[in-house]
Design an enzyme around this catalytic site. Structure first.
Site, mmCIF file in Angstrom:
data_model
loop_
_atom_site.group_PDB
_atom_site.id
_atom_site.type_symbol
_atom_site.label_atom_id
_atom_site.label_comp_id
_atom_site.label_asym_id
_atom_site.label_seq_id
_atom_site.Cartn_x
_atom_site.Cartn_y
_atom_site.Cartn_z
ATOM 1 N N CYS A 1 6.792 -6.498 7.330
ATOM 2 C CA CYS A 1 7.930 -5.924 8.061
ATOM 3 C C CYS A 1 8.272 -6.862 9.205
ATOM 4 O O CYS A 1 7.383 -7.493 9.787
ATOM 5 C CB CYS A 1 7.559 -4.539 8.598
ATOM 6 N N CYS B 1 3.858 8.538 0.240
ATOM 7 C CA CYS B 1 4.447 7.676 1.272
ATOM 8 C C CYS B 1 4.517 6.269 0.690
ATOM 9 O O CYS B 1 3.489 5.653 0.420
ATOM 10 C CB CYS B 1 3.592 7.715 2.532
ATOM 11 N N CYS C 1 7.178 -3.539 15.692
ATOM 12 C CA CYS C 1 6.670 -2.427 16.506
ATOM 13 C C CYS C 1 5.209 -2.694 16.903
ATOM 14 O O CYS C 1 4.382 -3.021 16.048
ATOM 15 C CB CYS C 1 6.782 -1.116 15.729
ATOM 16 N N GLU D 1 0.821 -1.207 0.000
ATOM 17 C CA GLU D 1 0.000 0.000 0.000
ATOM 18 C C GLU D 1 0.856 1.258 0.000
ATOM 19 O O GLU D 1 1.992 1.272 0.454
ATOM 20 C CB GLU D 1 -0.974 0.004 1.167
ATOM 21 N N CYS E 1 -0.062 2.931 8.287
ATOM 22 C CA CYS E 1 0.626 1.826 7.611
ATOM 23 C C CYS E 1 -0.020 0.476 7.880
ATOM 24 O O CYS E 1 -0.237 0.103 9.022
ATOM 25 C CB CYS E 1 2.072 1.743 8.097
ATOM 26 N N CYS F 1 1.980 -1.005 15.154
ATOM 27 C CA CYS F 1 1.946 -0.921 13.688
ATOM 28 C C CYS F 1 1.300 -2.154 13.070
ATOM 29 O O CYS F 1 1.665 -3.284 13.395
ATOM 30 C CB CYS F 1 3.377 -0.760 13.174
#
Length: 343
Positions: A114, A107, A118, A94, A335, A121
């Site tokens: 990932c 962005c 975190c 995205e 995100c 997120c």
């Protein structure tokens, strides 16, 4: 399908010229092909001034590289657009376009998923599936320009993924996107956001590119930072501050510290004071980001008054700070949110 072929969008113009020489063609053909790519050519047949024999040769050894718009959402609150792109292998990434009065910022993602972990997120919930190639990072911008008819002037590498965990591809992407006959986006208009992989931050500084560095801080304390972002087990607060100082020394660029405010976790006045002590004297700026709710997590954003008190403590202690305005809040602007729902 493309395993043994070269992606032409992975090349700068000079590299394209060299590639053409390796397949027995004149260098100027590389300039022509590079130009066609940035005019939006989707296939070799679109390249009208390239002889058929060369097009057929290119078809055998290379491909242009195209991702497709799977879904587009447009905010009713502002002019933000969110895109889901379908990659050639069926994965989805995205990208967000923020249309301001004076600039268009995109962005971009640079990994599928990932592995940084975190806690606030959505991108990291399923872990890392794979790195994006330079052309897949680049094509997010090309497809948005084509879709909107607007030139993208500013980039933030803040979408899904950790750019310094995909360092070689990120480096190549930065070269390509800055190429004067390509997108020609100036380095000073590019911001790279990192969780704080200190050795790679130093490597990035050594490249001498005047891009903007944004460091995800989220706590001035090692123990709490580890709870919020597991990558902090490998690199202490001291490690990342040292790396930021090295970056400032090498590039003479201000570093932005991103601080996601989580209610009752890292939003106390004492933390604001300790951040001010930590950053005292640095060429820096703090960007306070009230977190977006993620369905799979129980974290909440602090009350507005509390957020501004936190900012005021920093500013009273001579640390420039701003509160990020949330863009595209009605279309899952943060995100990873949209990708997970779509999956």
């Amino acid at each position: 399908m493309n395993q043994n072929k070269v992606a032409l969008k992975n090349f700068t113009e000079d590299e394209m010229k060299e590639f053409m020489k390796t397949i027995g063609e004149k260098a100027f053909r590389g300039t022509q092909i590079f130009s066609w790519i940035y005019k939006g050519a989707k296939s070799f047949d679109d390249m009208k001034n390239i002889p058929k024999s060369i097009r057929e040769k290119l078809e055998k050894v290379s491909y242009i590289g195209n991702i497709e718009i799977e879904l587009k959402l447009e905010s009713k609150v502002d002019r933000t657009k969110k895109y889901l792109f379908l990659l050639n292998d069926g994965n989805i990434i995205e990208t967000v376009m923020m249309d301001y009065e004076d600039r268009v910022t995109v962005c971009i993602s640079n990994q599928v998923g990932c592995r940084m972990g975190c806690v606030f997120c959505a991108s990291t919930i399923d872990g890392l599936l794979r790195n994006l190639e330079p052309w897949e990072i680049l094509d997010q911008i090309l497809k948005i320009q084509e879709d909107t008819g607007k030139r993208v002037s500013n980039l933030v590498l803040m979408g899904s993924g950790e750019p310094l965990d995909n360092f070689e591809n990120t480096k190549q992407f930065l070269k390509i996107v800055n190429d004067e006959n390509g997108l020609n986006i100036g380095y000073r208009h590019i911001t790279l956001s990192t969780c704080g992989i200190a050795p790679k931050m130093r490597e990035l500084a050594d490249l001498g590119l005047p891009i903007n560095l944004a460091l995800s801080l989220h706590s001035p304390y090692d123990e709490k930072r580890i709870e919020i972002m597991p990558v902090a087990k490998a690199y202490s607060v001291k490690d990342i501050i040292d790396a930021c100082n090295y970056y400032i020394q090498k590039t003479n660029r201000r570093v932005t510290f991103e601080y996601s405010l989580i209610k009752g976790v890292n939003d106390s006045q004492q933390e604001a004071l300790d951040i001010a002590k930590l950053l005292k004297g640095m060429l820096c700026h703090v960007n306070l980001i009230p977190i977006n709710a993620v369905e799979e997590r129980s974290f909440e954003r602090p009350d507005k008054a509390y957020i501004y008190k936190f900012r005021d403590v920093l500013e009273k202690n001579k640390i420039p700070a701003t509160v990020r305005i949330s863009m595209g809040s009605d279309i899952g602007g943060a995100c990873g949110q949209l990708r997970r729902k779509h999956k």
